[in-house]
Write a protein that holds these residues in place. Structure first.
Motif, mmCIF file in Angstrom:
data_model
loop_
_atom_site.group_PDB
_atom_site.id
_atom_site.type_symbol
_atom_site.label_atom_id
_atom_site.label_comp_id
_atom_site.label_asym_id
_atom_site.label_seq_id
_atom_site.Cartn_x
_atom_site.Cartn_y
_atom_site.Cartn_z
ATOM 1 N N TYR A 68 -8.377 -3.192 -5.740
ATOM 2 C CA TYR A 68 -6.808 -2.587 -5.644
ATOM 3 C C TYR A 68 -6.846 -2.958 -7.287
ATOM 4 N N LYS A 78 -12.666 -5.418 4.457
ATOM 5 C CA LYS A 78 -10.643 -6.045 4.814
ATOM 6 C C LYS A 78 -10.551 -7.178 4.943
ATOM 7 N N ASP A 79 -11.209 -7.817 5.511
ATOM 8 C CA ASP A 79 -11.243 -9.108 5.902
ATOM 9 C C ASP A 79 -11.410 -10.276 4.904
ATOM 10 N N ASN A 80 -12.455 -10.012 3.793
ATOM 11 C CA ASN A 80 -12.814 -10.661 2.620
ATOM 12 C C ASN A 80 -11.555 -10.299 1.435
ATOM 13 N N LYS A 81 -10.433 -11.009 1.710
ATOM 14 C CA LYS A 81 -9.222 -11.418 0.473
ATOM 15 C C LYS A 81 -9.353 -10.839 -1.031
ATOM 16 N N LYS A 82 -10.181 -11.816 -1.914
ATOM 17 C CA LYS A 82 -10.356 -11.832 -2.776
ATOM 18 C C LYS A 82 -11.106 -10.431 -3.433
ATOM 19 N N ARG A 83 -12.042 -9.955 -1.460
ATOM 20 C CA ARG A 83 -12.418 -8.528 -1.888
ATOM 21 C C ARG A 83 -11.496 -6.961 -2.574
ATOM 22 N N VAL A 84 -10.605 -7.919 -1.585
ATOM 23 C CA VAL A 84 -9.431 -6.527 -1.280
ATOM 24 C C VAL A 84 -8.710 -6.354 -2.975
ATOM 25 N N LYS A 85 -8.726 -7.707 -3.358
ATOM 26 C CA LYS A 85 -8.249 -7.500 -4.133
ATOM 27 C C LYS A 85 -8.315 -7.174 -5.790
ATOM 28 N N ARG A 98 1.153 -1.582 0.311
ATOM 29 C CA ARG A 98 -0.221 -0.228 -0.170
ATOM 30 C C ARG A 98 0.684 1.102 0.032
#
Length: 94
Positions: free
Chosen positions: A71, A61-68, A4
């Motif tokens: 970004y 923030k808890d869901n890695k797929k959603r964060v990827k 980040r």
């Protein structure tokens, strides 16, 4: 969160380059409308603020797929905005 931090530095670096390019165009290319150049420079600063703010606050923030995905979309939007601003800078010198 090193990635980040690197993303925010990249955004600032690109915005600085675009700002410098606009400033050089305004100062050294004859016939450039300084009012239009000021508008482009303000857009660059607004773009930098918006994308740094967006980089700081990802969705889910808890869901890695959603964060990827967040970004990935951020980078695509940033590239689109950079291309649009570069086109505007090119239009200044015509």
């Amino acid at each position: 969160m090193a990635k980040r931090r690197i993303l925010k530095k990249d955004i600032s670096y690109v915005a600085g380059d675009l700002f410098l390019e606009t400033l050089i165009c305004m100062l050294y290319v004859p016939g450039v409308d300084s009012g239009k150049a000021d508008v482009v420079m303000a857009r660059i600063l607004d773009m930098q603020d918006e994308y740094v703010r967006r980089a700081n606050r990802p969705d889910g923030k808890d869901n890695k797929k959603r964060v990827k995905e967040y970004y990935r979309k951020l980078r695509a939007d940033l590239q689109t905005e950079i291309n649009a601003i570069a086109t505007e800078i090119g239009e200044l010198s015509k």
